[in-house]
Write a protein that holds these residues in place. Structure first.
Motif, PDB file in Angstrom:
ATOM      1  N   THR A  49       0.847  -1.084  -0.101  1.00 18.27           N
ATOM      2  CA  THR A  49       0.056  -0.011   0.124  1.00 18.27           C
ATOM      3  C   THR A  49       0.836   1.070  -0.126  1.00 18.27           C
ATOM      4  OG1 THR A  49      -0.068  -0.006   2.562  1.00 18.27           O
ATOM      5  CG2 THR A  49      -1.846  -1.264   1.229  1.00 18.27           C
ATOM      6  N   VAL A  54      -0.317  -0.438   6.734  1.00 21.97           N
ATOM      7  CA  VAL A  54      -0.565  -1.663   6.451  1.00 21.97           C
ATOM      8  C   VAL A  54      -0.482  -2.695   7.579  1.00 21.97           C
ATOM      9  CG1 VAL A  54       1.178  -2.606   4.963  1.00 21.97           C
ATOM     10  CG2 VAL A  54      -0.930  -3.298   4.601  1.00 21.97           C
ATOM     11  N   ASN A  77      -3.062   6.652   4.339  1.00 24.96           N
ATOM     12  CA  ASN A  77      -2.541   5.405   4.342  1.00 24.96           C
ATOM     13  C   ASN A  77      -3.281   4.535   5.315  1.00 24.96           C
ATOM     14  OD1 ASN A  77      -0.506   6.302   2.774  1.00 24.96           O
ATOM     15  ND2 ASN A  77       0.975   7.054   4.566  1.00 24.96           N
ATOM     16  N   LEU A  80      -6.011   2.737   3.303  1.00 24.38           N
ATOM     17  CA  LEU A  80      -5.444   2.039   2.213  1.00 24.38           C
ATOM     18  C   LEU A  80      -5.002   0.628   3.113  1.00 24.38           C
ATOM     19  CD1 LEU A  80      -3.144   4.324   0.037  1.00 24.38           C
ATOM     20  CD2 LEU A  80      -5.218   3.123  -0.580  1.00 24.38           C
ATOM     21  N   TYR A  84      -6.588  -3.043   2.318  1.00 21.69           N
ATOM     22  CA  TYR A  84      -5.772  -4.209   1.992  1.00 21.69           C
ATOM     23  C   TYR A  84      -6.022  -5.272   2.955  1.00 21.69           C
ATOM     24  CZ  TYR A  84      -1.359  -6.983   0.962  1.00 21.69           C
ATOM     25  OH  TYR A  84      -0.539  -8.011   0.737  1.00 21.69           O
ATOM     26  N   TYR A 112     -10.554  -1.425  -3.181  1.00 23.90           N
ATOM     27  CA  TYR A 112     -10.589  -2.555  -2.068  1.00 23.90           C
ATOM     28  C   TYR A 112     -11.849  -2.984  -1.740  1.00 23.90           C
ATOM     29  CZ  TYR A 112      -5.653  -2.098  -1.462  1.00 23.90           C
ATOM     30  OH  TYR A 112      -4.073  -1.875  -1.717  1.00 23.90           O
TER      31      TYR A 112
END
Length: 311
Positions: A49, A54, A77, A80, A84, A112
């Protein structure tokens, strides 16, 4: 705002997070650098990502009780990362963003398998709405599993670098530094240095006061760094006296972005270059081998090209 009851993470959380993260992510590279003698760069820019968050997302989703959905607020972030993690685990995840969030980032999160909700004009509006939705709220920084997940950077360093070490990392809400603090206390030969934006020193103020305090927050292009802490946030408690805290200006971050690009061919976001900025400025006392965490690369092309333009 209602103060949520959030417990501080411990060793068991770090162990659980390591199992969850190491099962899904390869260790990120640790590369030699001419930044200072013996320096190494921990490249979280190589995450799928584009950023370290993540790790915390995977740990948080893995820690959910069976059948309990996750809810978060983030157009960056962390969002994201949660996307994920949702894709990997098949988890039920809702991500709330404001109506003014970057459309590029919103589109990335929406790619996603998450339930994407747009609400309010600001991040605070989105967060307040997210906390009213059914499910477990996963803060980008004030969550024991998230904090422990970020600390798995340290578990990789155990295998990648002999000590003693000075590890330098950026600080926004303090989740990364808190996670590294858990690890550093366990390892014993690590000095930690956290780097905030000079216009947003909420973690430093809260650690110094022994409680969460509100500070004035200025403008910065390094959008992963500024902001006040959630009331009752546990990151200052977890960090405690394990880490030193310092700060850098936007101009120092721009210098660091240029240096990373010219010397290593690396693209980083503003927050991702904060550690390099503080070393270039000579503001860090180094014991043993210095490791700088380059925390992320998610920056728009116009922002990056403007930042690295020679003055």
């Amino acid at each position: 705002m209602t103060v949520r009851a959030v417990r501080a993470p411990g060793r068991d959380d770090l162990e659980s997070a390591w199992r969850a993260v190491s099962a899904e992510l390869a260790p990120t590279p640790l590369v030699p650098s001419g930044l200072v003698k013996g320096a190494l760069l921990k490249l979280e820019t190589f995450q799928p990502t584009g950023a370290f968050k993540v790790r915390g997302a995977l740990a948080a989703v893995a820690a959910l009780p069976d059948g309990v959905p996750a809810v978060t607020a983030s157009a960056g972030n962390h969002g994201l990362g949660m996307g994920y993690a949702a894709a990997k685990a098949g988890a039920d995840v809702t991500v709330v963003v404001s109506t003014r969030a970057s459309q590029v980032k919103v589109d990335k999160i929406g790619a996603y398998p998450v339930r994407l909700v747009q609400h309010g004009l600001t991040y605070d509006d989105a967060e307040a709405h997210a906390m009213t939705l059914p499910g477990h709220y996963v803060s980008p920084y004030n969550d024991p599993a998230v904090i422990a997940g970020q600390g798995t950077i340290g578990r990789e360093l155990d295998r990648q670098a002999d000590g003693p070490l000075t590890v330098i990392a950026p600080v926004g809400g303090g989740g990364l530094l808190a996670g590294l603090s858990l690890w550093a206390r366990e390892r014993g030969d690590v000095r930690l240095v956290g780097v905030e934006s000079a216009v947003s020193r909420g973690v430093y103020a809260s650690v110094s006061a022994g409680r969460v305090v509100e500070v004035e927050v200025g403008e910065t292009f390094a959008d992963g760094l500024p902001g006040n802490l959630e009331p009752g946030c546990v990151t200052p408690e977890v960090i405690g006296d394990t880490a030193e805290l310092t700060s850098v200006t936007d101009d120092q971050i721009r210098t660091a972005l240029r240096w990373l690009f010219h010397e290593h061919g690396l693209v980083a976001e503003g927050a991702g270059a904060a550690g390099v900025a503080v070393v270039l400025a000579g503001q860090v006392r180094i014991t043993g081998r210095p490791i700088v965490v380059i925390s992320g690369r998610n920056i728009t092309v116009p922002t990056f090209t403007d930042a690295i333009r020679e003055v």
